[in-house]
Motif scaffolding. Structure first.
Motif, PDB file in Angstrom:
ATOM      1  N   VAL A   1      -4.318  14.053   0.444  1.00  0.00           N
ATOM      2  CA  VAL A   1      -4.894  14.960  -0.554  1.00  0.00           C
ATOM      3  C   VAL A   1      -6.412  14.815  -0.563  1.00  0.00           C
ATOM      4  N   ALA A   2      -6.888  13.562  -0.536  1.00  0.00           N
ATOM      5  CA  ALA A   2      -8.335  13.320  -0.511  1.00  0.00           C
ATOM      6  C   ALA A   2      -8.964  13.952   0.726  1.00  0.00           C
ATOM      7  N   ALA A   3      -8.318  13.800   1.876  1.00  0.00           N
ATOM      8  CA  ALA A   3      -8.836  14.375   3.120  1.00  0.00           C
ATOM      9  C   ALA A   3      -8.877  15.899   3.043  1.00  0.00           C
ATOM     10  N   ALA A   4      -7.842  16.492   2.457  1.00  0.00           N
ATOM     11  CA  ALA A   4      -7.802  17.946   2.327  1.00  0.00           C
ATOM     12  C   ALA A   4      -8.938  18.453   1.437  1.00  0.00           C
ATOM     13  N   LEU A   5      -9.209  17.732   0.353  1.00  0.00           N
ATOM     14  CA  LEU A   5     -10.298  18.145  -0.523  1.00  0.00           C
ATOM     15  C   LEU A   5     -11.654  17.999   0.157  1.00  0.00           C
TER      16      LEU A   5
ATOM     17  N   LEU B   1      -3.067   6.015  -7.955  1.00  0.00           N
ATOM     18  CA  LEU B   1      -3.033   6.916  -6.799  1.00  0.00           C
ATOM     19  C   LEU B   1      -4.232   7.873  -6.833  1.00  0.00           C
ATOM     20  N   ILE B   2      -4.585   8.354  -8.017  1.00  0.00           N
ATOM     21  CA  ILE B   2      -5.793   9.173  -8.159  1.00  0.00           C
ATOM     22  C   ILE B   2      -7.014   8.362  -7.736  1.00  0.00           C
ATOM     23  N   ALA B   3      -7.063   7.116  -8.194  1.00  0.00           N
ATOM     24  CA  ALA B   3      -8.192   6.246  -7.859  1.00  0.00           C
ATOM     25  C   ALA B   3      -8.289   6.028  -6.348  1.00  0.00           C
ATOM     26  N   ILE B   4      -7.160   5.912  -5.673  1.00  0.00           N
ATOM     27  CA  ILE B   4      -7.180   5.776  -4.215  1.00  0.00           C
ATOM     28  C   ILE B   4      -7.801   7.024  -3.592  1.00  0.00           C
ATOM     29  N   GLY B   5      -7.377   8.190  -4.051  1.00  0.00           N
ATOM     30  CA  GLY B   5      -7.927   9.439  -3.521  1.00  0.00           C
ATOM     31  C   GLY B   5      -9.431   9.537  -3.732  1.00  0.00           C
ATOM     32  N   VAL B   6      -9.876   9.182  -4.922  1.00  0.00           N
ATOM     33  CA  VAL B   6     -11.313   9.203  -5.206  1.00  0.00           C
ATOM     34  C   VAL B   6     -12.032   8.179  -4.332  1.00  0.00           C
ATOM     35  N   ALA B   7     -11.452   6.996  -4.202  1.00  0.00           N
ATOM     36  CA  ALA B   7     -12.065   5.951  -3.373  1.00  0.00           C
ATOM     37  C   ALA B   7     -12.183   6.392  -1.921  1.00  0.00           C
ATOM     38  N   MET B   8     -11.220   7.157  -1.458  1.00  0.00           N
ATOM     39  CA  MET B   8     -11.306   7.673  -0.087  1.00  0.00           C
ATOM     40  C   MET B   8     -12.469   8.646   0.044  1.00  0.00           C
ATOM     41  N   THR B   9     -12.687   9.471  -0.963  1.00  0.00           N
ATOM     42  CA  THR B   9     -13.777  10.445  -0.870  1.00  0.00           C
ATOM     43  C   THR B   9     -15.141   9.795  -1.070  1.00  0.00           C
ATOM     44  N   THR B  10     -15.212   8.747  -1.886  1.00  0.00           N
ATOM     45  CA  THR B  10     -16.483   8.043  -2.058  1.00  0.00           C
ATOM     46  C   THR B  10     -16.679   6.994  -0.970  1.00  0.00           C
ATOM     47  N   GLN B  11     -15.618   6.726  -0.238  1.00  0.00           N
ATOM     48  CA  GLN B  11     -15.606   5.775   0.880  1.00  0.00           C
ATOM     49  C   GLN B  11     -16.034   4.373   0.452  1.00  0.00           C
ATOM     50  N   CYS B  12     -15.524   3.951  -0.706  1.00  0.00           N
ATOM     51  CA  CYS B  12     -15.819   2.615  -1.220  1.00  0.00           C
ATOM     52  C   CYS B  12     -14.709   1.658  -0.788  1.00  0.00           C
ATOM     53  N   PRO B  13     -14.990   0.749   0.149  1.00  0.00           N
ATOM     54  CA  PRO B  13     -13.932  -0.146   0.616  1.00  0.00           C
ATOM     55  C   PRO B  13     -13.415  -1.077  -0.478  1.00  0.00           C
ATOM     56  N   TYR B  14     -14.277  -1.456  -1.412  1.00  0.00           N
ATOM     57  CA  TYR B  14     -13.825  -2.313  -2.510  1.00  0.00           C
ATOM     58  C   TYR B  14     -12.799  -1.562  -3.360  1.00  0.00           C
ATOM     59  N   CYS B  15     -13.122  -0.317  -3.702  1.00  0.00           N
ATOM     60  CA  CYS B  15     -12.209   0.480  -4.532  1.00  0.00           C
ATOM     61  C   CYS B  15     -10.909   0.777  -3.800  1.00  0.00           C
ATOM     62  N   ILE B  16     -11.011   1.068  -2.503  1.00  0.00           N
ATOM     63  CA  ILE B  16      -9.795   1.325  -1.719  1.00  0.00           C
ATOM     64  C   ILE B  16      -8.886   0.104  -1.782  1.00  0.00           C
ATOM     65  N   ASP B  17      -9.456  -1.058  -1.568  1.00  0.00           N
ATOM     66  CA  ASP B  17      -8.689  -2.304  -1.562  1.00  0.00           C
ATOM     67  C   ASP B  17      -8.094  -2.596  -2.940  1.00  0.00           C
ATOM     68  N   ILE B  18      -8.921  -2.551  -3.956  1.00  0.00           N
ATOM     69  CA  ILE B  18      -8.484  -2.896  -5.322  1.00  0.00           C
ATOM     70  C   ILE B  18      -7.438  -1.916  -5.832  1.00  0.00           C
ATOM     71  N   HIS B  19      -7.695  -0.614  -5.681  1.00  0.00           N
ATOM     72  CA  HIS B  19      -6.777   0.368  -6.257  1.00  0.00           C
ATOM     73  C   HIS B  19      -5.500   0.516  -5.443  1.00  0.00           C
ATOM     74  N   THR B  20      -5.566   0.245  -4.147  1.00  0.00           N
ATOM     75  CA  THR B  20      -4.330   0.239  -3.368  1.00  0.00           C
ATOM     76  C   THR B  20      -3.444  -0.915  -3.819  1.00  0.00           C
ATOM     77  N   ALA B  21      -4.033  -2.081  -4.012  1.00  0.00           N
ATOM     78  CA  ALA B  21      -3.257  -3.231  -4.509  1.00  0.00           C
ATOM     79  C   ALA B  21      -2.688  -2.939  -5.891  1.00  0.00           C
ATOM     80  N   ASN B  22      -3.508  -2.346  -6.765  1.00  0.00           N
ATOM     81  CA  ASN B  22      -3.032  -2.016  -8.114  1.00  0.00           C
ATOM     82  C   ASN B  22      -1.933  -0.959  -8.077  1.00  0.00           C
ATOM     83  N   ALA B  23      -2.058   0.009  -7.188  1.00  0.00           N
ATOM     84  CA  ALA B  23      -1.016   1.042  -7.066  1.00  0.00           C
ATOM     85  C   ALA B  23       0.296   0.420  -6.610  1.00  0.00           C
ATOM     86  N   ARG B  24       0.205  -0.486  -5.658  1.00  0.00           N
ATOM     87  CA  ARG B  24       1.424  -1.166  -5.190  1.00  0.00           C
ATOM     88  C   ARG B  24       2.066  -1.974  -6.318  1.00  0.00           C
ATOM     89  N   LYS B  25       1.229  -2.676  -7.109  1.00  0.00           N
ATOM     90  CA  LYS B  25       1.750  -3.437  -8.253  1.00  0.00           C
ATOM     91  C   LYS B  25       2.434  -2.519  -9.260  1.00  0.00           C
TER      92      LYS B  25
END
Length: 102
Positions: free
Chosen positions: A82-86, A44-68
Motif C-alpha cells: 500500500v505504501a509503495a502504491a501511494l 500496520l499504518i505506522a509501517i506504511g508511513v515508515a516505508m514512505t518516510t524511509q525511517c529504518p528505526y520506525c520500520i524496525d520498531i513498528h514491525t516488531a510492535n505489529a507482530r506483538k
C-alpha cells in the motif's frame, strides 16, 4: 548511519529538552494506543508511513510492535505494498505538474 544503538541517545534528548520530549512521548503513546482503530492496525499504518518516510528505526520498531499485536507476514507485506502504491501514485500525479510546466 543507521545503528540501533543510536536510539540510546534518546535519553540525552529527554535530558536536553525534557518538556518537549515528555510531550512527544505522551503524544506517541496516545496516538498508538488502542481506540477506534485497534493497535494492530495502527502499527500496520505506522509501517506504511515508515516505508514512505524511509525511517529504518520506525520500520524496525513498528514491525516488531505489529507482530506483538498479532500482525502476520501477509499483513505486513500488504501494508508495505500500500505504501509503495501511494508513493508511485504521488509520482504519477505529480507528473501533471511537469506536463503543465512550460
Amino acid at each position: 548511519m543507521y545503528d540501533k544503538k543510536n536510539l540510546s541517545t534518546l535519553k540525552q534528548m529527554d535530558q536536553l529538552a525534557p518538556d518537549a520530549m515528555k510531550t512527544f512521548w505522551a503524544f506517541d503513546k496516545a496516538a498508538l494506543a488502542d481506540g477506534a482503530i485497534p493497535v494492530k492496525y495502527k502499527e500496520l499504518i505506522a509501517i506504511g508511513v515508515a516505508m514512505t518516510t524511509q525511517c529504518p528505526y520506525c520500520i524496525d520498531i513498528h514491525t516488531a510492535n505489529a507482530r506483538k499485536a498479532g500482525a502476520t507476514d501477509e499483513e505486513i507485506a500488504e501494508a508495505t505494498i500500500v505504501a509503495a502504491a501511494l508513493r508511485a501514485g504521488a509520482a504519477i500525479t505529480h507528473a501533471t505538474h511537469a506536463l503543465l510546466a512550460k
